[in-house]
Write a protein that holds these residues in place. Structure first.
Motif, mmCIF file in Angstrom:
data_model
loop_
_atom_site.group_PDB
_atom_site.id
_atom_site.type_symbol
_atom_site.label_atom_id
_atom_site.label_comp_id
_atom_site.label_asym_id
_atom_site.label_seq_id
_atom_site.Cartn_x
_atom_site.Cartn_y
_atom_site.Cartn_z
ATOM 1 N N MET A 1 0.832 -1.204 0.000
ATOM 2 C CA MET A 1 0.000 0.000 0.000
ATOM 3 C C MET A 1 0.867 1.255 0.000
ATOM 4 N N LYS A 2 0.285 2.328 -0.523
ATOM 5 C CA LYS A 2 0.917 3.648 -0.440
ATOM 6 C C LYS A 2 0.183 4.429 0.651
ATOM 7 N N ILE A 3 0.903 4.693 1.732
ATOM 8 C CA ILE A 3 0.293 5.256 2.938
ATOM 9 C C ILE A 3 0.880 6.629 3.240
ATOM 10 N N VAL A 4 0.008 7.588 3.527
ATOM 11 C CA VAL A 4 0.436 8.894 4.021
ATOM 12 C C VAL A 4 0.006 8.993 5.480
ATOM 13 N N VAL A 5 0.959 9.258 6.344
ATOM 14 C CA VAL A 5 0.682 9.443 7.766
ATOM 15 C C VAL A 5 0.829 10.931 8.080
ATOM 16 N N ILE A 6 -0.245 11.548 8.561
ATOM 17 C CA ILE A 6 -0.212 12.974 8.913
ATOM 18 C C ILE A 6 -0.212 13.089 10.428
ATOM 19 N N ASN A 7 0.888 13.578 10.964
ATOM 20 C CA ASN A 7 1.020 13.715 12.416
ATOM 21 C C ASN A 7 1.802 15.006 12.701
ATOM 22 N N PRO A 8 1.110 16.148 12.704
ATOM 23 C CA PRO A 8 1.820 17.423 12.851
ATOM 24 C C PRO A 8 2.620 17.531 14.143
ATOM 25 N N ILE A 9 2.086 17.002 15.253
ATOM 26 C CA ILE A 9 2.739 17.118 16.560
ATOM 27 C C ILE A 9 3.478 15.813 16.845
ATOM 28 N N LEU A 10 4.808 15.830 16.729
ATOM 29 C CA LEU A 10 5.592 14.604 16.867
ATOM 30 C C LEU A 10 5.760 14.173 18.320
ATOM 31 N N PHE A 11 5.798 15.137 19.229
ATOM 32 C CA PHE A 11 5.937 14.811 20.649
ATOM 33 C C PHE A 11 5.208 15.880 21.443
ATOM 34 N N THR A 12 4.848 15.545 22.678
ATOM 35 C CA THR A 12 4.009 16.426 23.479
ATOM 36 C C THR A 12 4.841 17.511 24.160
ATOM 37 N N PRO A 13 4.643 18.774 23.805
ATOM 38 C CA PRO A 13 5.374 19.853 24.475
ATOM 39 C C PRO A 13 4.824 20.070 25.887
ATOM 40 N N GLU A 14 5.681 20.520 26.785
ATOM 41 C CA GLU A 14 5.245 20.875 28.129
ATOM 42 C C GLU A 14 4.979 22.374 28.182
ATOM 43 N N LYS A 15 3.787 22.756 28.629
ATOM 44 C CA LYS A 15 3.381 24.154 28.765
ATOM 45 C C LYS A 15 3.484 24.911 27.442
ATOM 46 N N GLY A 16 3.219 24.212 26.340
ATOM 47 C CA GLY A 16 3.178 24.853 25.039
ATOM 48 C C GLY A 16 4.527 25.154 24.427
ATOM 49 N N ILE A 17 5.610 24.772 25.092
ATOM 50 C CA ILE A 17 6.956 25.060 24.587
ATOM 51 C C ILE A 17 7.489 23.826 23.859
ATOM 52 N N ILE A 18 7.824 23.999 22.570
ATOM 53 C CA ILE A 18 8.338 22.885 21.766
ATOM 54 C C ILE A 18 9.860 22.852 21.897
ATOM 55 N N PRO A 19 10.422 21.842 22.533
ATOM 56 C CA PRO A 19 11.879 21.798 22.713
ATOM 57 C C PRO A 19 12.590 21.443 21.411
#
Length: 370
Positions: A1-19
């Protein structure tokens, strides 16, 4: 199969800050895409550029990093808006078999639902309305946007909590499939249970690890026959100094050990060798650490906060009870063989390769029904 995975947020930021990170190869969604790649599928991961690593790295499959826009309205840590996704999906319209996207309350999921209504599967983790602005945006989205503009997509919940929630708004909902666990080869001596417990999590307030330490202290006091037991705590965070002082005040420096952040190999060894993993979080969705423990044949003791706790109770993978205590710790030791055997049976369903396969099977079954 040809699959597209859409996952904008790769990991959970703490208090809105993306490390800033050095690699994204340790994220859950990367492992899932790698499982598809190993199975012979052509996979493309689409994510927000905000989560890209500091330096370029090589990947086994295609990864597209898209710019986010209007961050004050669409916070990249919460609900990213990637306008370039529309053009990207349009360009792949004739050559995609399945689009797997995360969360119904997502602009990216809405785009996929409009361009690929019969080929989109949403892997739903949320089990309640987002609390931003007193849940008003979430309620509007689920009651109107999801009901009328996304109703043709297939929704795969990640837990029974998510299944009950999304079933109120979407007509096509499957059986729960939770996160997959990426296992590492076991060393020759790992797997032999030792007189120890393990808890895994950042040393931050919502993980409530201080409560676990207090319960372990009571366990040692009330069950002197288990006085040789040790509690290992894997993880690091802002409360490390506070917990160090708490351990000293209890006089348990030899029996409560802060391990800091461990490699996967080290962490999995502690899982395998522990009688049980202990969790008492104040706030969680699906909890990867909980399922990692089960996948490594180690029972869990948890409160009812993590969504996965329902599976623990149903499959008897340990003990699920709010306000669990030292009696439950003694019980999981005394009945350890029973719980370990249940974990071993269930583990085959939650490896990352098994979850990747089950997601496709769920999607294909829904397509046949349609």
């Amino acid at each position: 199969m040809k699959i597209v995975v859409i996952n904008p947020i790769l990991f959970t930021p703490e208090k809105g800050i993306i490390p800033r990170v050095k690699t994204i190869k340790e994220t859950m969604i990367y492992d899932l895409c790698l499982a598809y790649y190993r199975a012979g599928h052509t996979v493309t991961l689409v994510t927000a550029r905000d989560y890209a690593p500091e330096q370029r790295e090589k990947y086994e499959f295609e990864i597209i990093f898209l710019e986010t826009r209007w961050p004050r309205l669409f916070k990249p840590s919460l609900i990213p808006f990637m306008p370039g996704l529309w053009h990207f999906l349009k360009s792949r319209r004739q050559c995609v078999d399945m689009v797997l996207t995360s969360e119904t309350f997502s602009v990216s999921s809405l785009m996929a639902a409009r361009i690929f209504p019969g080929k989109t599967a949403i892997w739903q983790e949320l089990g309640s309305h987002n609390r931003k602005m007193k849940t008003l945006p979430s309620r509007i989205w689920y009651n109107f946007v999801a009901r009328f503009l996304m109703r043709k997509v297939w929704v795969i919940p990640r837990s029974y909590v998510a299944q009950r929630f999304i079933g109120q708004y979407m007509p096509r909902v499957g059986e729960p499939i939770g996160h997959g666990v990426k296992l590492v080869p076991a060393s020759a001596d790992s797997g032999v249970k030792k007189p120890q417990f393990l808890t895994v999590g950042q040393l931050i307030p919502r993980k409530n690890i201080g409560s676990i330490m207090a319960k372990f202290d009571a366990f040692l006091s009330n069950y002197p026959q288990y006085g040789n037991y040790v509690l290992y705590i894997a993880g690091d965070g802002v409360l490390r100094d506070d917990y160090t002082r708490q351990i000293e005040e209890m006089g348990r420096q030899q029996q409560i050990i802060l391990l800091g952040k461990l490699s996967h190999e080290e962490l999995f060894r502690y899982y395998r060798e522990s009688k049980a993993s202990l969790f008492d979080s104040l706030r969680e969705l699906n909890m990867l650490a909980l399922m990692e423990s089960v996948a490594l044949s180690t029972p869990v003791i948890t409160n009812c906060v993590p969504f996965d706790s329902e599976v623990v109770a149903m499959k008897q993978l340990g003990i699920t009870r709010d306000d669990w205590n030292d009696k439950d710790m003694a019980r999981v030791i005394e009945q350890n063989d029973f719980y370990v055997e249940n974990c071993q049976h269930y583990a085959t369903m939650i490896t990352v390769d098994a979850v990747a396969r089950r997601l496709i099977e769920s999607f294909e079954e829904a397509s046949r029904k349609k």
